[in-house]
Scaffold this motif. Structure first.
Motif, PDB file in Angstrom:
ATOM      1  N   LEU A 525      12.816 -77.690  11.905  1.00 37.62           N
ATOM      2  CA  LEU A 525      13.633 -76.493  11.783  1.00 37.62           C
ATOM      3  C   LEU A 525      12.771 -75.403  11.162  1.00 37.62           C
ATOM      4  O   LEU A 525      12.275 -75.552  10.044  1.00 37.62           O
ATOM      5  N   VAL A 526      12.576 -74.325  11.895  1.00 40.86           N
ATOM      6  CA  VAL A 526      11.759 -73.234  11.373  1.00 40.86           C
ATOM      7  C   VAL A 526      12.674 -72.105  10.904  1.00 40.86           C
ATOM      8  O   VAL A 526      13.506 -71.608  11.666  1.00 40.86           O
ATOM      9  N   VAL A 527      12.532 -71.746   9.631  1.00 40.09           N
ATOM     10  CA  VAL A 527      13.304 -70.636   9.082  1.00 40.09           C
ATOM     11  C   VAL A 527      12.339 -69.477   8.864  1.00 40.09           C
ATOM     12  O   VAL A 527      11.446 -69.549   8.019  1.00 40.09           O
ATOM     13  N   GLY A 528      12.501 -68.419   9.664  1.00 41.55           N
ATOM     14  CA  GLY A 528      11.596 -67.278   9.538  1.00 41.55           C
ATOM     15  C   GLY A 528      12.361 -65.982   9.615  1.00 41.55           C
ATOM     16  O   GLY A 528      13.546 -65.965   9.985  1.00 41.55           O
ATOM     17  N   ASN A 529      11.699 -64.904   9.264  1.00 41.36           N
ATOM     18  CA  ASN A 529      12.365 -63.597   9.263  1.00 41.36           C
ATOM     19  C   ASN A 529      12.881 -63.215  10.636  1.00 41.36           C
ATOM     20  O   ASN A 529      13.968 -62.659  10.756  1.00 41.36           O
ATOM     21  N   LYS A 530      12.078 -63.509  11.666  1.00 40.59           N
ATOM     22  CA  LYS A 530      12.473 -63.163  13.029  1.00 40.59           C
ATOM     23  C   LYS A 530      13.848 -63.713  13.363  1.00 40.59           C
ATOM     24  O   LYS A 530      14.733 -62.986  13.804  1.00 40.59           O
ATOM     25  N   GLY A 531      13.999 -65.013  13.163  1.00 39.03           N
ATOM     26  CA  GLY A 531      15.249 -65.662  13.515  1.00 39.03           C
ATOM     27  C   GLY A 531      16.387 -65.207  12.615  1.00 39.03           C
ATOM     28  O   GLY A 531      17.506 -64.976  13.079  1.00 39.03           O
ATOM     29  N   LEU A 532      16.079 -65.117  11.331  1.00 39.23           N
ATOM     30  CA  LEU A 532      17.144 -64.787  10.379  1.00 39.23           C
ATOM     31  C   LEU A 532      17.791 -63.451  10.701  1.00 39.23           C
ATOM     32  O   LEU A 532      18.988 -63.272  10.466  1.00 39.23           O
ATOM     33  N   LYS A 533      17.023 -62.510  11.217  1.00 38.63           N
ATOM     34  CA  LYS A 533      17.593 -61.207  11.569  1.00 38.63           C
ATOM     35  C   LYS A 533      18.727 -61.367  12.579  1.00 38.63           C
ATOM     36  O   LYS A 533      19.667 -60.589  12.600  1.00 38.63           O
ATOM     37  N   GLN A 534      18.581 -62.387  13.448  1.00 35.95           N
ATOM     38  CA  GLN A 534      19.651 -62.651  14.411  1.00 35.95           C
ATOM     39  C   GLN A 534      20.601 -63.754  13.908  1.00 35.95           C
ATOM     40  O   GLN A 534      21.411 -64.255  14.672  1.00 35.95           O
ATOM     41  N   GLY A 535      20.428 -64.126  12.655  1.00 38.17           N
ATOM     42  CA  GLY A 535      21.268 -65.185  12.105  1.00 38.17           C
ATOM     43  C   GLY A 535      20.971 -66.543  12.718  1.00 38.17           C
ATOM     44  O   GLY A 535      21.834 -67.397  12.837  1.00 38.17           O
ATOM     45  N   GLN A 536      19.699 -66.773  13.114  1.00 44.56           N
ATOM     46  CA  GLN A 536      19.350 -68.016  13.801  1.00 44.56           C
ATOM     47  C   GLN A 536      18.168 -68.728  13.148  1.00 44.56           C
ATOM     48  O   GLN A 536      17.360 -68.099  12.461  1.00 44.56           O
ATOM     49  N   VAL A 537      18.122 -70.014  13.393  1.00 42.93           N
ATOM     50  CA  VAL A 537      16.920 -70.780  13.042  1.00 42.93           C
ATOM     51  C   VAL A 537      16.442 -71.486  14.302  1.00 42.93           C
ATOM     52  O   VAL A 537      17.231 -71.730  15.224  1.00 42.93           O
ATOM     53  N   GLU A 538      15.151 -71.815  14.314  1.00 42.98           N
ATOM     54  CA  GLU A 538      14.573 -72.423  15.509  1.00 42.98           C
ATOM     55  C   GLU A 538      14.445 -73.922  15.317  1.00 42.98           C
ATOM     56  O   GLU A 538      13.933 -74.387  14.309  1.00 42.98           O
ATOM     57  N   LEU A 539      14.918 -74.685  16.311  1.00 41.56           N
ATOM     58  CA  LEU A 539      14.768 -76.141  16.277  1.00 41.56           C
ATOM     59  C   LEU A 539      13.771 -76.546  17.350  1.00 41.56           C
ATOM     60  O   LEU A 539      13.909 -76.185  18.512  1.00 41.56           O
ATOM     61  N   LYS A 540      12.752 -77.297  16.933  1.00 42.96           N
ATOM     62  CA  LYS A 540      11.790 -77.801  17.914  1.00 42.96           C
ATOM     63  C   LYS A 540      11.779 -79.313  17.874  1.00 42.96           C
ATOM     64  O   LYS A 540      11.693 -79.919  16.809  1.00 42.96           O
ATOM     65  N   HIS A 541      11.849 -79.908  19.065  1.00 40.11           N
ATOM     66  CA  HIS A 541      11.798 -81.368  19.170  1.00 40.11           C
ATOM     67  C   HIS A 541      10.341 -81.789  19.284  1.00 40.11           C
ATOM     68  O   HIS A 541       9.646 -81.360  20.196  1.00 40.11           O
ATOM     69  N   ARG A 542       9.920 -82.647  18.376  1.00 39.61           N
ATOM     70  CA  ARG A 542       8.521 -83.066  18.360  1.00 39.61           C
ATOM     71  C   ARG A 542       8.133 -83.785  19.653  1.00 39.61           C
ATOM     72  O   ARG A 542       7.025 -83.626  20.164  1.00 39.61           O
ATOM     73  N   PRO A 551      22.525 -71.116  15.636  1.00 39.76           N
ATOM     74  CA  PRO A 551      23.121 -70.205  14.671  1.00 39.76           C
ATOM     75  C   PRO A 551      23.008 -70.831  13.273  1.00 39.76           C
ATOM     76  O   PRO A 551      23.246 -72.035  13.115  1.00 39.76           O
ATOM     77  N   LEU A 552      22.645 -70.029  12.313  1.00 36.25           N
ATOM     78  CA  LEU A 552      22.393 -70.518  10.959  1.00 36.25           C
ATOM     79  C   LEU A 552      23.534 -71.372  10.412  1.00 36.25           C
ATOM     80  O   LEU A 552      23.315 -72.430   9.839  1.00 36.25           O
ATOM     81  N   GLU A 553      24.784 -70.897  10.639  1.00 34.21           N
ATOM     82  CA  GLU A 553      25.927 -71.604  10.023  1.00 34.21           C
ATOM     83  C   GLU A 553      26.135 -72.980  10.638  1.00 34.21           C
ATOM     84  O   GLU A 553      26.630 -73.883   9.980  1.00 34.21           O
TER      85      GLU A 553
END
Length: 571
Positions: A525-542, A551-553
């Motif tokens: 789970l990547v939490v970065g400024n880019k995503g947070l601005k849209q209220g999102q976090v990025e999930l990457k499957h290894r 969505p963050l919530e």
RNA sequence: CGGGACGUGGCUCAGUCUGGUAGAGCACUGCGUUCGGGACGCAGGGGCCCCCGGUUCAAAUCCGGGCGUCCCGACCA
């Protein structure tokens, strides 16, 4: 767990003394460190993986009705003398003396001790069936430890032992373990194959190996897509064709073959195909010479020969013995005129005329017809199965693959109970030896096998059920809202029972990405400024590199769902 | 146990042939800049050159003997 608070010493460069991927990656990802040859420390991350494997094994053994115990690693010599193995186990058994000069060993396996328990505690047929198991450290003083944890001297093993009244009951116990093992390897998330195996020195009627499939595996296995037959190459039967014996041709003739020793040289010299030649190999079986013949293009399977002969030890005879037995030098042996037993691979009986050694330097015989010229020859399945062989069960096409042996189940019969006097009384008050089975799983080896099977250029790809953490959170920044949101997610996941690692180090993103990939945590789970601005976090499957924005919530709930569905564990 | 290779900061390695002040990159410490895929600058710390003996004015380097590690083979759940 916070990355900054644990010990995960990752390495950028591959240590020089690691050869295979799993070993390299275990060192680079900071799972293990070597203490001495074949002896390793398990660091926090590696130990988590080991414990997760252990948990799955324990749960499935428990639900199969086996009872967990713990037996000592240090064992008195007398026990091993009573089974006869003190003298026969060889140098792999590490022996030493205590201060009173009493002899002990470090246990490589526990048949002796567990049989001793059975002898003392099992009195009646009412006490069985019984299955005792442990997850414990074994020590085998391997001649050449190698490949890191894969073939270590000290390693963690699950060993189980079943006790039954008769063969039929023992077969049922064996089946229960067969099923339990299948569930274990399914839950571990590994691609595996169950194959028929040679029962080896431990003895017993038949056995199966559980192989994790990997191209780098030490064992070769064959399987049939048609009927499901699968076997270790050591064991796989090579069936003889049912065609009748061919008519003999003209009598044998001696030909000079100067300098032609090998099958290839002889074939070339005489202008025949390698399969028209028969190799005659002289072996010493428990010190007694025997001859064994296979087709020139085949490989003799020493295990099959050893089993045919019922020999404890089998080795190729040294040149002096060959000279004595055949009258000729190494490279020109043949079956004619031998006084030692001659075993022939049954395939040879189909040959109308064979080229064989003449037991004389630089000479061969042509036109040999086995039934006519070597009537005392004993046919048997002696060769290694080859790609042109058909499935021994259904005649279908065979597939060849490689695997790493991670589990092995045996029926022991009464070998140990008879030797050590472990008996019970039946309903009529008659005494009988207990019928045993034994069932091993290389717990630490599974970790290496999983990595052999699951990795890419960037590092380890752990199956979710045994990953050290199910989820890793990478805050791309060290403070501010990024860190706050990341920590919030971290707490939420932790409260819901997800094993989560947050990379809270004050490092550049690239370093965190590299370490996360290397260590092989399935969900990132990547939490970065880019995503947070849209209220999102990025999930990457290894495993497959798939990326999705959450969505963050809802992120925490989605992750919990994925972890539960994928069989993720909490330590 | 047979064959081969290697032992130099934590890691990867150069230097050994041809003896003459122990090196590089990464890692580590401090400061500054940088910050979505292993950043950059400056300043630092860290070595029984595997061990023992020998040769030499002088040994990481040459010689002898050990020890350790890895690879191939044989062996081995």
């Amino acid at each position: 767990m916070k990355f900054s608070r644990t010990l995960i010493p990752t390495l950028k460069e591959t240590p020089a003394d690691a050869e295979i991927v799993s070993h390299q990656l275990m060192l680079r990802a900071g799972l293990i460190r070597k203490l001495a040859s074949g002896i390793y420390n398990w660091l926090p991350l590696g130990y988590r993986v080991l414990r997760k494997v252990e948990n799955i094994v324990r749960q499935e053994m428990d639900s199969a009705g086996a009872l967990e115990i713990l037996m000592p690693a240090v064992q008195p010599a007398e026990l091993w003398q009573s089974s006869g193995r003190w003298d026969h186990y060889g140098k792999e058994l590490l022996r030493f003396a205590d201060r009173h000069d009493n002899a002990y060993c470090l246990a490589p396996t526990h048949e002796e001790v567990v049989t001793d328990i059975a002898k003392r505690e099992i009195r009646s047929y009412r006490d069985m069936p019984l299955n005792l198991y442990q997850i414990q450290t074994k020590f085998r003083d391997e001649i050449r430890p190698r490949f890191g944890i894969m073939r270590a001297r000290e390693f963690l093993m699950k060993d189980a032992y079943s006790f039954d009244v008769d063969d039929q009951a023992a077969a049922a116990s064996y089946q229960v373990m067969h099923q339990a093992y299948t569930r274990i390897f399914e839950r571990l998330g590994l691609r595996f194959s169950v194959v028929e195996a040679d029962s080896g020195a431990i003895g017993g009627s038949f056995s199966h190996e559980f192989m994790v499939l990997a191209d780098t595996g030490e064992d070769a296995i064959v399987s049939c897509g048609g009927c499901g037959y699968a076997a270790n190459l050591e064991k796989a039967e090579a069936v003889a064709s049912h065609a009748g014996a061919p008519e003999p041709g003209p009598a044998t003739a001696e030909v000079a073959t100067p300098g032609a020793h090998t099958v290839e040289e002889v074939a070339e010299f005489l202008g025949v195909a390698p399969h028209q030649i028969a190799k005659t190999l002289i072996y010493l079986a428990d010190g007694q010479p025997v001859a064994a013949m296979v087709r020139g293009d085949r490989e003799l399977n020493e295990i099959k020969l050893k089993n045919q002969l019922g020999a404890a030890e089998l080795q190729l005879a040294p040149p002096a013995v060959i000279q004595e037995v055949t009258g000729g030098p190494l490279g020109f042996s043949g079956p004619l005129g031998l006084e030692v037993p001659v075993w022939v691979d049954h395939e040879l009986l189909q040959a109308p005329a064979l080229v064989v050694g003449a037991n004389k330097a630089d000479h061969h015989l042509t036109g040999l017809h086995l039934q006519r010229d070597v009537p005392q020859a004993r046919p048997a399945d002696l060769r290694v199965i080859a790609p042109d062989d058909a499935c021994p069960r259904c005649g279908g096409e065979l597939e060849f693959a490689r695997g790493i042996e991670v589990g092995h189940i045996f029926r022991l019969g009464t070998k140990y109970s008879t030797a050590m006097g472990a008996e019970y009384l039946d309903a009529e008050g008659q005494s009988h030896p207990i019928v045993m089975g034994c069932y091993g799983i290389g717990v630490s080896r599974i970790v290496a096998a999983a990595i052999e099977q699951g990795h890419d250029d960037n590092g380890i790809i752990f199956p979710l059920p045994i990953a050290p953490y199910s989820v890793t959170i990478l805050p791309l920044g060290h403070q501010g809202p990024v860190m706050e949101k990341a920590l919030e997610l971290y707490r939420q996941l932790g409260q819901k029972g997800v094993d989560v690692l947050i990379d809270d180090r004050d490092l550049r993103p690239g370093v965190k990405f590299k370490d996360a990939d290397l260590v092989g945590i399935p969900l990132r789970l990547v939490v970065g400024n880019k995503g947070l601005k849209q209220g999102q976090v990025e999930l990457k499957h290894r495993a497959d590199g798939r990326v999705e924005m959450l969505p963050l919530e809802q992120a925490a709930d989605s992750l919990v769902e994925m972890v539960n569905q994928g069989g993720g564990q909490t330590l």
